[in-house]
Scaffold this active site. Structure first.
Site, PDB file in Angstrom:
ATOM      1  N   CYS A 173      27.051   6.539  41.791  1.00 36.08           N
ATOM      2  CA  CYS A 173      26.886   8.052  42.164  1.00 36.08           C
ATOM      3  C   CYS A 173      26.260   8.398  40.410  1.00 36.08           C
ATOM      4  O   CYS A 173      26.694   8.096  39.817  1.00 36.08           O
ATOM      5  CB  CYS A 173      27.879   8.802  42.593  1.00 36.08           C
ATOM      6  SG  CYS A 173      28.988   9.570  42.300  1.00 36.08           S
ATOM      7  N   HIS A 174      25.261  10.075  40.779  1.00 39.22           N
ATOM      8  CA  HIS A 174      25.197  10.595  39.056  1.00 39.22           C
ATOM      9  C   HIS A 174      26.349  10.928  38.279  1.00 39.22           C
ATOM     10  O   HIS A 174      26.284  10.721  37.416  1.00 39.22           O
ATOM     11  CB  HIS A 174      24.626  11.799  40.159  1.00 39.22           C
ATOM     12  CG  HIS A 174      24.200  12.202  38.318  1.00 39.22           C
ATOM     13  ND1 HIS A 174      24.843  13.852  38.372  1.00 39.22           N
ATOM     14  CD2 HIS A 174      23.159  12.782  37.845  1.00 39.22           C
ATOM     15  CE1 HIS A 174      24.256  14.570  37.128  1.00 39.22           C
ATOM     16  NE2 HIS A 174      23.068  13.506  36.915  1.00 39.22           N
TER      17      HIS A 174
END
Length: 219
Positions: A173-174
């Site tokens: 994820c970011h």
């Protein structure tokens, strides 16, 4: 194709639709295309914000690009945006049985919160719970950011962080990726993190084990 925005207008989408078979846009290109469309709609007073374009179905957005009339755009967007804002900070239930959702009981203070080990390292510091990107100015140097999730708009704050805890996401994820770039520990997928933890709490983040220990509650 991204450079062709000024080459098409509504009703004459030669820069986009007629060339779609020659070049299939990437996800990033699609986003830029629709952001440009949103900007033009905003300039015409048809929507309030360019990103409101994402509250339209893809068929509706493309119909607009073709010059078709889909009705009052603001009236179409308003209920969808209201529903999104209502649930934006809520996580989906872990279980669903006969149409009824239920979940595990939130962990209590004093216990170790467990999530995904997303960026290695350990750090001890105070928590800053932030739910809206517009509040990032409240974050102080060395604090541990606790939030539901992050996206590219949050990247600017990572240089100030001592650690990251999010309620959603995994190692790709970011927040996890950017944490590894800045070499700060991160634990993602920590259930109920934004409700169990409070700004000012002293915690220890172990991004190698995926654990968050609450050391002292804020007074």
């Amino acid at each position: 194709m991204i450079g062709t925005y000024d080459n098409f207008t509504y009703g004459d989408p030669a820069g986009f639709l007629s060339n779609i078979n020659d070049h299939m846009p990437t996800a990033k290109e699609n986003r830029l295309i629709f952001l440009e469309q949103g900007r033009r709609l905003q300039e015409k007073g048809l929507i309030d914000d360019r990103e409101d374009i994402f509250f339209l179905e893809d068929t509706e957005a493309i119909a607009l690009l073709k010059g078709d009339d889909i009705g009052n755009i603001k009236n179409i967007i308003a209920p969808r945006k209201a529903e999104f804002m209502k649930y934006r900070d809520r996580l989906p239930p872990k279980f669903l049985l006969n149409g009824v959702d239920f979940d595990d009981e939130p962990l209590s203070h004093g216990e170790v919160l467990v999530g995904a080990a997303s960026s290695p390292g350990t750090y001890r510091g105070k928590v800053r719970v932030i739910m809206d990107v517009r509040d990032l100015g409240q974050v102080e140097k060395g604090e541990i950011l606790v939030t539901s999730n992050t996206d590219p708009g949050w990247t600017v704050v990572f240089s100030k962080l001592g650690g990251l805890i999010t309620e959603t996401g995994g190692i790709l994820c970011h927040g996890a990726v950017i944490s590894r770039e800045y070499r700060i520990p991160a634990v993602t997928a920590v259930k109920s993190a934004t409700t169990v933890l409070h700004t000012g709490d002293l915690v220890s983040v172990d991004g190698s084990k995926g654990e968050v220990a609450i050391l002292e509650e804020a007074k």
